[in-house]
Write an enzyme that holds these catalytic residues in place. Structure first.
Site, PDB file in Angstrom:
ATOM      1  N   SER A   1       0.838  -6.970   4.648  1.00  0.00           N
ATOM      2  CA  SER A   1      -0.622  -6.748   5.110  1.00  0.00           C
ATOM      3  C   SER A   1      -1.330  -4.713   4.497  1.00  0.00           C
ATOM      4  O   SER A   1      -0.102  -4.287   3.957  1.00  0.00           O
ATOM      5  CB  SER A   1      -0.551  -6.419   6.611  1.00  0.00           C
ATOM      6  OG  SER A   1      -1.814  -5.768   7.630  1.00  0.00           O
TER       7      SER A   1
ATOM      8  N   PHE B   1      -7.098   4.501   6.646  1.00  0.00           N
ATOM      9  CA  PHE B   1      -6.852   3.927   6.242  1.00  0.00           C
ATOM     10  C   PHE B   1      -7.583   2.529   6.316  1.00  0.00           C
ATOM     11  O   PHE B   1      -6.926   2.443   7.873  1.00  0.00           O
ATOM     12  CB  PHE B   1      -6.274   3.769   4.800  1.00  0.00           C
ATOM     13  CG  PHE B   1      -6.254   4.299   4.061  1.00  0.00           C
ATOM     14  CD1 PHE B   1      -5.542   5.945   3.666  1.00  0.00           C
ATOM     15  CD2 PHE B   1      -5.997   4.095   2.465  1.00  0.00           C
ATOM     16  CE1 PHE B   1      -5.989   7.189   2.957  1.00  0.00           C
ATOM     17  CE2 PHE B   1      -6.639   4.011   0.950  1.00  0.00           C
ATOM     18  CZ  PHE B   1      -6.654   6.058   1.330  1.00  0.00           C
TER      19      PHE B   1
ATOM     20  N   VAL C   1      12.792  -3.828   8.195  1.00  0.00           N
ATOM     21  CA  VAL C   1      13.567  -2.786   7.642  1.00  0.00           C
ATOM     22  C   VAL C   1      14.909  -1.569   7.721  1.00  0.00           C
ATOM     23  O   VAL C   1      15.294  -1.170   7.205  1.00  0.00           O
ATOM     24  CB  VAL C   1      12.625  -1.596   7.166  1.00  0.00           C
ATOM     25  CG1 VAL C   1      11.279  -2.387   5.841  1.00  0.00           C
ATOM     26  CG2 VAL C   1      11.804  -1.099   8.539  1.00  0.00           C
TER      27      VAL C   1
ATOM     28  N   TYR D   1       5.402   9.356  15.931  1.00  0.00           N
ATOM     29  CA  TYR D   1       4.713   9.492  14.706  1.00  0.00           C
ATOM     30  C   TYR D   1       5.056  10.738  13.546  1.00  0.00           C
ATOM     31  O   TYR D   1       5.501  10.717  12.116  1.00  0.00           O
ATOM     32  CB  TYR D   1       3.385   8.537  14.714  1.00  0.00           C
ATOM     33  CG  TYR D   1       2.403   8.036  13.267  1.00  0.00           C
ATOM     34  CD1 TYR D   1       3.214   6.712  13.266  1.00  0.00           C
ATOM     35  CD2 TYR D   1       1.923   8.910  12.412  1.00  0.00           C
ATOM     36  CE1 TYR D   1       2.456   5.984  11.685  1.00  0.00           C
ATOM     37  CE2 TYR D   1       1.214   7.945  11.924  1.00  0.00           C
ATOM     38  CZ  TYR D   1       1.532   6.969  11.368  1.00  0.00           C
ATOM     39  OH  TYR D   1       1.290   6.413  10.019  1.00  0.00           O
TER      40      TYR D   1
ATOM     41  N   THR E   1      -7.053  -0.182   7.915  1.00  0.00           N
ATOM     42  CA  THR E   1      -6.262  -1.515   7.540  1.00  0.00           C
ATOM     43  C   THR E   1      -5.586  -1.951   8.589  1.00  0.00           C
ATOM     44  O   THR E   1      -6.460  -2.051   9.328  1.00  0.00           O
ATOM     45  CB  THR E   1      -4.737  -0.306   6.841  1.00  0.00           C
ATOM     46  OG1 THR E   1      -3.950  -0.003   7.875  1.00  0.00           O
ATOM     47  CG2 THR E   1      -4.815  -0.446   5.460  1.00  0.00           C
TER      48      THR E   1
ATOM     49  N   LEU F   1      -1.908  -1.459   3.552  1.00  0.00           N
ATOM     50  CA  LEU F   1      -1.415  -0.665   1.828  1.00  0.00           C
ATOM     51  C   LEU F   1      -0.367  -1.114   1.472  1.00  0.00           C
ATOM     52  O   LEU F   1      -0.336  -1.708  -0.153  1.00  0.00           O
ATOM     53  CB  LEU F   1      -0.977   0.825   2.702  1.00  0.00           C
ATOM     54  CG  LEU F   1      -1.529   1.795   3.092  1.00  0.00           C
ATOM     55  CD1 LEU F   1      -1.942   3.038   3.667  1.00  0.00           C
ATOM     56  CD2 LEU F   1      -2.770   1.965   2.880  1.00  0.00           C
TER      57      LEU F   1
HETATM   58  N1  LIG Z   1      -3.351   2.898   7.558  1.00  0.00           N
HETATM   59  C1  LIG Z   1      -3.682   4.452   8.000  1.00  0.00           C
HETATM   60  O1  LIG Z   1      -5.048   4.904   8.070  1.00  0.00           O
HETATM   61  C2  LIG Z   1      -2.444   4.506   7.730  1.00  0.00           C
HETATM   62  C3  LIG Z   1      -2.563   6.144   7.247  1.00  0.00           C
HETATM   63  C4  LIG Z   1      -1.070   7.643   7.027  1.00  0.00           C
HETATM   64  C5  LIG Z   1      -0.081   6.484   6.722  1.00  0.00           C
HETATM   65  N2  LIG Z   1      -0.018   5.193   7.113  1.00  0.00           N
HETATM   66  C6  LIG Z   1       0.514   4.568   6.717  1.00  0.00           C
HETATM   67  O2  LIG Z   1       0.956   2.879   6.001  1.00  0.00           O
HETATM   68  C7  LIG Z   1       1.799   2.218   5.836  1.00  0.00           C
HETATM   69  C8  LIG Z   1       0.917   0.980   5.923  1.00  0.00           C
HETATM   70  O3  LIG Z   1       0.088   1.066   6.730  1.00  0.00           O
HETATM   71  P1  LIG Z   1      -0.524   0.145   7.125  1.00  0.00           P
HETATM   72  O4  LIG Z   1      -2.092   0.316   7.138  1.00  0.00           O
HETATM   73  O5  LIG Z   1      -0.906  -0.863   5.343  1.00  0.00           O
HETATM   74  O6  LIG Z   1      -0.202  -0.832   8.331  1.00  0.00           O
HETATM   75  P2  LIG Z   1      -0.357  -2.110   8.241  1.00  0.00           P
HETATM   76  O7  LIG Z   1       0.366  -2.119  10.000  1.00  0.00           O
HETATM   77  O8  LIG Z   1      -1.743  -3.283   8.154  1.00  0.00           O
HETATM   78  O9  LIG Z   1       0.792  -2.606   7.850  1.00  0.00           O
HETATM   79  C9  LIG Z   1       2.643  -2.402   8.121  1.00  0.00           C
HETATM   80  C10 LIG Z   1       3.410  -3.760   7.590  1.00  0.00           C
HETATM   81  O10 LIG Z   1       4.571  -2.893   7.848  1.00  0.00           O
HETATM   82  C11 LIG Z   1       5.519  -4.215   8.181  1.00  0.00           C
HETATM   83  N3  LIG Z   1       6.444  -3.492   9.288  1.00  0.00           N
HETATM   84  C12 LIG Z   1       6.180  -3.284  10.214  1.00  0.00           C
HETATM   85  N4  LIG Z   1       7.241  -3.032  10.944  1.00  0.00           N
HETATM   86  C13 LIG Z   1       8.379  -2.695  10.022  1.00  0.00           C
HETATM   87  C14 LIG Z   1       9.444  -3.669   9.975  1.00  0.00           C
HETATM   88  N5  LIG Z   1      10.796  -2.591  10.945  1.00  0.00           N
HETATM   89  N6  LIG Z   1      10.267  -4.108   9.227  1.00  0.00           N
HETATM   90  C15 LIG Z   1       9.577  -5.060   7.715  1.00  0.00           C
HETATM   91  N7  LIG Z   1       8.458  -4.072   7.632  1.00  0.00           N
HETATM   92  C16 LIG Z   1       7.578  -3.757   9.700  1.00  0.00           C
HETATM   93  C17 LIG Z   1       4.174  -5.051   8.975  1.00  0.00           C
HETATM   94  O11 LIG Z   1       4.371  -6.011   9.754  1.00  0.00           O
HETATM   95  C18 LIG Z   1       2.796  -4.760   8.188  1.00  0.00           C
HETATM   96  O12 LIG Z   1       2.599  -5.695   7.229  1.00  0.00           O
HETATM   97  C19 LIG Z   1       2.451   2.686   6.940  1.00  0.00           C
HETATM   98  O13 LIG Z   1       3.736   3.527   7.122  1.00  0.00           O
HETATM   99  C20 LIG Z   1       1.561   3.383   7.883  1.00  0.00           C
HETATM  100  O14 LIG Z   1       2.014   4.695   9.475  1.00  0.00           O
HETATM  101  C21 LIG Z   1      -1.144   4.394   7.254  1.00  0.00           C
END
Ligand SMILES: NC(=O)c1ccc[n+]([C@@H]2O[C@H](COP(=O)([O-])OP(=O)(O)OC[C@H]3O[C@@H](n4cnc5c(N)ncnc54)[C@H](O)[C@@H]3O)[C@@H](O)[C@H]2O)c1
Length: 252
Positions: free
Chosen positions: A15, A194, A59, A161, A196, A17
């Site tokens: 999913s 972002f 993870v 967080y 997502t 990023l």
């Molecule tokens: N989207 C934003 O605005 C944003 C901003 C800052 C940081 N982030 C960070 O970017 C990263 C990606 O987030 P995203 O926005 O793509 O979110 P998302 O929810 O679209 O994707 C996260 C993915 O991580 C997987 N995941 C969650 N827990 C897990 C686990 N225990 N084991 C394996 N996989 C697991 C989920 O199944 C999902 O596919 C995250 O670390 C998030 O904290 C996102």
């Protein structure tokens, strides 16, 4: 590091990023192992037919993360790149209407975002250390971890967080120092907001003020823009031991 011909492990590849990074790497001629607790609902539209495989794993679980690395090595022979995008978002006040916060949620965020990241990169780095240096490449590996601007500008309710993403930013330099001796670089990216599934799930009440505080461009980031920075981190050998904000000058 040149991406073409390399092998990457991408956590959170199902999913957002992580998916964008996996797809970008495949489009650049890399073979990718996706590691996610959810099965991917996408298939590569570029690259060779065997350029992507996925492992459903948590993870935080040592054995299954090791198994994912073993799978990558059995299938592709080596690991050159690790991208850590698996993570969860959580908001809760220290003391809410119902009293003090429960510890379980705090623990879970720290466990997935910090221990989960550490768990992935410990196996990735061990595999990278075994890579041969060649005339063409003086690097054995590149690790990209995902922090957040919440590491620096956490809002009310983001203690878990922010602490988790601060930990990712803080461990970047010591791990880069340790792995530099092996020709492995470590960089974290701290995204702003972002588009997502993680943020699309947030209410307008949460999204609108964040949009207003974004300086320029006045919109949320797109996953492919994160993947572009990941690509630059891999390509540019001087990027190491640092956390790069990618946020349109959003300071929450
Ligand atoms: N989207 C934003 O605005 C944003 C901003 C800052 C940081 N982030 C960070 O970017 C990263 C990606 O987030 P995203 O926005 O793509 O979110 P998302 O929810 O679209 O994707 C996260 C993915 O991580 C997987 N995941 C969650 N827990 C897990 C686990 N225990 N084991 C394996 N996989 C697991 C989920 O199944 C999902 O596919 C995250 O670390 C998030 O904290 C996102």
């Amino acid at each position: 590091m040149k991406i073409e011909g390399k092998v990457a492990i991408v956590s959170g590849a199902s999913s957002g990023l992580g998916q964008a990074c996996a797809q970008r790497l495949i489009a650049r001629g890399c073979r990718v192992v996706g590691l996610d607790i959810a099965a991917p609902r996408w298939t590569p539209t570029t690259g060779s037919h065997d350029s992507f495989t996925s492992v459903v794993a948590n993870v935080v679980d040592g054995e299954s993360v090791q198994a994912a690395h073993d799978r990558a090595i059995d299938r592709f022979g080596h690991i050159d790149i690790a991208i850590c995008c698996a993570g969860v978002l959580h908001g809760e006040r220290l003391v809410g209407r119902e009293g003090p916060a429960k510890l379980d949620a705090f623990r879970r965020v720290l466990e997935i975002n910090v221990i989960g990241t550490f768990n992935v990169i410990r196996f990735s780095a061990a595999a990278m250390m075994r890579n041969e240096l060649t005339e063409e490449s003086s690097e054995r590996g590149v690790i990209v971890m995902t922090s957040s601007i919440a590491a620096f500008d956490g809002q009310i309710g983001q203690s878990a967080y922010s602490a988790s993403k601060g930990a990712v930013a803080s461990m970047t330099l010591p791990i880069a120092r340790e792995l530099g001796a092996y020709g492995i670089r470590v960089v974290s990216i701290a995204p702003g907001v972002f588009e997502t599934p993680m943020m699309q799930g947030a209410s307008e009440k949460v999204r609108q003020p964040l949009l207003e505080q974004t300086v320029f461009p006045k919109r949320f980031g797109l996953p492919h823009e994160y993947a572009e920075l990941m690509e630059q981190v891999i390509a540019n050998p001087m990027l190491n031991g640092t956390t790069i904000r990618l946020d349109g000058a959003l300071h929450m």
